[in-house]
Design an enzyme around this catalytic site. Structure first.
Site, PDB file in Angstrom:
ATOM      1  N   ARG A   1     -11.085  -0.434   1.867  1.00  0.00           N
ATOM      2  CA  ARG A   1     -12.561  -0.471   1.787  1.00  0.00           C
ATOM      3  C   ARG A   1     -13.035  -0.570   0.347  1.00  0.00           C
ATOM      4  O   ARG A   1     -14.110  -1.097   0.072  1.00  0.00           O
ATOM      5  CB  ARG A   1     -13.136   0.757   2.501  1.00  0.00           C
ATOM      6  CG  ARG A   1     -12.689   2.062   1.904  1.00  0.00           C
ATOM      7  CD  ARG A   1     -12.892   3.246   2.842  1.00  0.00           C
ATOM      8  NE  ARG A   1     -11.796   3.409   3.791  1.00  0.00           N
ATOM      9  CZ  ARG A   1     -11.709   4.388   4.680  1.00  0.00           C
ATOM     10  NH1 ARG A   1     -12.664   5.306   4.772  1.00  0.00           N
ATOM     11  NH2 ARG A   1     -10.685   4.462   5.491  1.00  0.00           N
TER      12      ARG A   1
ATOM     13  N   ASP B   1       0.839  -1.194   0.000  1.00  0.00           N
ATOM     14  CA  ASP B   1       0.000   0.000   0.000  1.00  0.00           C
ATOM     15  C   ASP B   1       0.879   1.251   0.000  1.00  0.00           C
ATOM     16  O   ASP B   1       1.295   1.721   1.052  1.00  0.00           O
ATOM     17  CB  ASP B   1      -0.922  -0.022   1.227  1.00  0.00           C
ATOM     18  CG  ASP B   1      -1.853   1.190   1.269  1.00  0.00           C
ATOM     19  OD1 ASP B   1      -1.924   1.920   0.264  1.00  0.00           O
ATOM     20  OD2 ASP B   1      -2.517   1.371   2.311  1.00  0.00           O
TER      21      ASP B   1
ATOM     22  N   LYS C   1       1.736   7.878   0.522  1.00  0.00           N
ATOM     23  CA  LYS C   1       2.111   7.892   1.938  1.00  0.00           C
ATOM     24  C   LYS C   1       3.495   8.528   2.100  1.00  0.00           C
ATOM     25  O   LYS C   1       4.303   8.474   1.172  1.00  0.00           O
ATOM     26  CB  LYS C   1       2.183   6.454   2.467  1.00  0.00           C
ATOM     27  CG  LYS C   1       0.843   5.779   2.651  1.00  0.00           C
ATOM     28  CD  LYS C   1       1.013   4.406   3.273  1.00  0.00           C
ATOM     29  CE  LYS C   1      -0.333   3.717   3.449  1.00  0.00           C
ATOM     30  NZ  LYS C   1      -1.206   4.373   4.435  1.00  0.00           N
TER      31      LYS C   1
HETATM   32  N1  BES Z   1      -3.285   0.162   5.189  1.00  0.00           N
HETATM   33  C1  BES Z   1      -3.659   1.429   5.681  1.00  0.00           C
HETATM   34  C2  BES Z   1      -3.975   1.444   7.161  1.00  0.00           C
HETATM   35  C3  BES Z   1      -2.825   1.264   8.099  1.00  0.00           C
HETATM   36  C4  BES Z   1      -2.123   2.342   8.578  1.00  0.00           C
HETATM   37  C5  BES Z   1      -2.504   0.016   8.555  1.00  0.00           C
HETATM   38  C6  BES Z   1      -1.109   2.192   9.467  1.00  0.00           C
HETATM   39  C7  BES Z   1      -1.478  -0.144   9.463  1.00  0.00           C
HETATM   40  C8  BES Z   1      -0.781   0.935   9.923  1.00  0.00           C
HETATM   41  C9  BES Z   1      -4.913   1.931   4.955  1.00  0.00           C
HETATM   42  O1  BES Z   1      -5.062   1.549   3.641  1.00  0.00           O
HETATM   43  C10 BES Z   1      -4.835   3.423   4.950  1.00  0.00           C
HETATM   44  O2  BES Z   1      -3.975   3.937   4.301  1.00  0.00           O
HETATM   45  N2  BES Z   1      -5.748   4.083   5.670  1.00  0.00           N
HETATM   46  C11 BES Z   1      -5.745   5.488   5.763  1.00  0.00           C
HETATM   47  C12 BES Z   1      -7.165   5.960   5.582  1.00  0.00           C
HETATM   48  C13 BES Z   1      -7.275   7.445   5.391  1.00  0.00           C
HETATM   49  C14 BES Z   1      -6.729   7.846   4.043  1.00  0.00           C
HETATM   50  C15 BES Z   1      -8.728   7.829   5.481  1.00  0.00           C
HETATM   51  C16 BES Z   1      -5.211   5.874   7.134  1.00  0.00           C
HETATM   52  O3  BES Z   1      -5.519   5.180   8.105  1.00  0.00           O
HETATM   53  O4  BES Z   1      -4.466   6.835   7.226  1.00  0.00           O
HETATM   54 ZN    ZN Z   2      -4.082  -0.205   3.123  1.00  0.00          ZN
HETATM   55 MN    MN Z   3      -4.042   2.904   2.317  1.00  0.00          MN
END
Ligand code: BES
Ligand code: ZN
Ligand code: MN
Length: 483
Positions: free
Chosen positions: A336, A255, A262
């Protein structure tokens, strides 16, 4: 590692080390008393949880060492404490050259939890370098007051559960260049072959035909082709009810965040973004062997979330399999986007009860830290089943709210739904997004972003993926017809 049950007096047990649990209130294994009494009397060993003391060449014992393990207060010592204590001793002992470890169990202590603790503690990640410091135990024997068919069955069950959990950890440990959606599908095919499950792997063309536009939007930025894996377990004898359980796991093999990229710091951890998928495959591997009497379908949507000239943009609108349109406000909220198509597909396959596990949000880590998995539901009875299974297997889960007040936060001006809400309550809006696709089908969502892996080794577990949810999922299926 060989695991077995033996029934012998302490002094006859042959091993590099034999371990016994002692409690603060003095209680423990009566047979070990004479060897350990003096150490206790000296005040050197108080039997606090996590404490150990080792006697070398104890007189009259065949074993080379006797390890006293602190159990804390006896009334607080649960199967989960035993699992952890065994894991911690195994990890410490294997570093000290122990090859054969024996463990004295008092009457009524859980054989299953003990053997799970040993197999989970003995696990070291597959290293892609020749490793000199992984020196696993060769054998683990449980010394029980008497042998019985029930205890043998409990041992076998523990072995299956823990090995399946380690299988999930292996998947998580592989880096994203080696664990692509295609490789996850190959692993699923191997399980199907080894344990006789039906399998179907939908490829991009098939998903396109079906209309899984939400998943495909995430996948389009990557050169790695996406898959939707469907593994089916069907009980040999026709079940009494029409219930059909679906286990769904997020399988994002890397991801990057996509165009909503990120930060570089810690981005390497996003190779773990397939731990939900690993949990489902691990559970299906265990379920295939333990044969519960409810049909279980494991569904794994797997993609890589990347940045490229073909990548989906913030503002793009996609049409999901359900027919609902989604405005992608943030390409990093991709879990999601793949899970909703899997949820809809599960319902189309006739699944009546859904559980998903996903490393879905950083927000759940803010809320619950690394201790509890966040549990969300549209159906309290279904949640109660999942929490009961988790409790039996010693996996910490905490119920999170999901009332209507959060629902409007996902409104979009241009589509049926936006894929993100405002900053606060991010784990809850993420769950609400999934709920819009589960609709009235009983469903539980488990956000394992905080519990899916360990940043540092614990006394009882190696650093890296934990394989969380494998045991809960399996137990949920095993318990199904009993409640
Ligand atoms: N895979 C990540 C969530 C995650 C973050 C898992 C840190 C483990 C450690 C997920 O896909 C993500 O990026 N979520 C975002 C959502 C936001 C953009 C609304 C997040 O949590 O920052
Ligand atoms: Zn993710
Ligand atoms: Mn993500």
């Amino acid at each position: 590692m060989e695991t077995k049950l033996i029934s012998q007096p302490l002094n006859e047990v042959e091993a590099d080390a034999v371990a016994v649990v002692l409690f603060e209130d003095g209680d423990g294994i009566p047979a070990a008393k004479s060897w350990l009494e003096e150490m206790r009397a000296s005040g050197e060993f108080a039997a606090k949880p996590g404490e150990t003391a080792t006697l070398h060449q104890p007189q009259g014992l065949k074993a080379k060492r006797l390890i006293a393990v602190g159990g804390g207060k006896k009334e607080k010592f649960t199967a989960a404490s035993l699992r952890k204590a065994v894991g911690s001793v195994v990890r410490a002992a294997k570093q000290k050259g122990v090859k054969k470890l024996a463990w004295m169990l008092a009457d009524g202590q859980s054989v299953e939890a003990a053997v799970e603790g040993a197999i989970l503690g003995n696990y070291e990640p597959i290293m892609n370098k020749p490793s000199s410091d992984a020196k696993p135990l060769e054998s683990f024997s449980l010394v029980t007051p008497a042998k019985s068919a029930e205890l043998e069955a409990a041992l076998q069950r523990g072995v299956i559960l823990a090995e399946s959990q380690n299988f999930a950890r292996d998947l998580g440990n592989q880096p994203a260049n080696l664990m692509t959606p295609t490789v996850i599908a190959k692993q699923a095919e191997q399980i199907a072959h080894d344990f006789r499950l039906d399998i179907e792997v939908l490829d991009r063309d098939r998903m396109n035909q079906l209309g899984m536009g939400s998943l495909l939007g995430v996948a389009q930025g990557s050169d790695e082709p996406p898959v939707m894996i469907v593994l089916k377990y069907v009980p040999a004898t026709a079940p009494k009810s029409t219930d059909h359980l679906a286990l769904i796991g997020k399988g994002v093999t890397f991801d990057s965040g996509g165009i909503s990229i990120k930060p570089a710091q810690d981005m390497e951890k996003m190779k773990y973004d397939m731990c939900g998928a690993a949990a489902v495959l691990g559970a299906m591997r265990a379920i295939a062997q333990l044969k519960p009497d409810v049909p279980v379908t494991g569904i794994v949507p797997s993609v890589e979330n990347m940045v490229s000239g073909r990548a989906q943009r913030p503002g793009d609108i996609v049409k999901s399999l359900s027919g609902k349109t989604i405005e992608v406000l943030n390409t990093d909220a991709e879990g999601r986007l793949i899970l909703n198509d899997a949820i809809t597909y599960a319902k189309r396959l006739g699944c009546t009860h859904l559980v998903d596990a996903a490393t879905l949000t950083g927000a759940i880590v803010v809320a619950l830290g690394h201790v509890h998995t966040g549990a969300f539901t549209n159906n309290e009875a279904m949640l109660a089943r999942v929490l009961a299974a988790a409790k039996e297997e010693g996996e910490n889960m905490w119920p999170m709210p999901l009332d209507d007040d959060y629902k409007d936060l996902l409104k979009s001006a241009f589509a049926d739904l936006a894929n993100i809400g405002p900053r606060w309550g991010g784990a809850i809006t993420a769950a609400w997004f999934l709920r819009e696709f589960a609709e009235d089908t009983p469903w539980v969502h488990l956000d394992i972003a905080g519990t899916g892996w360990l940043d540092d080794a614990a006394p009882n577990l190696a650093k890296g993926p934990t394989g969380v949810c494998v045991r809960t999922f399996t137990q949920l299926a095993s318990n199904w017809s009993k409640s």
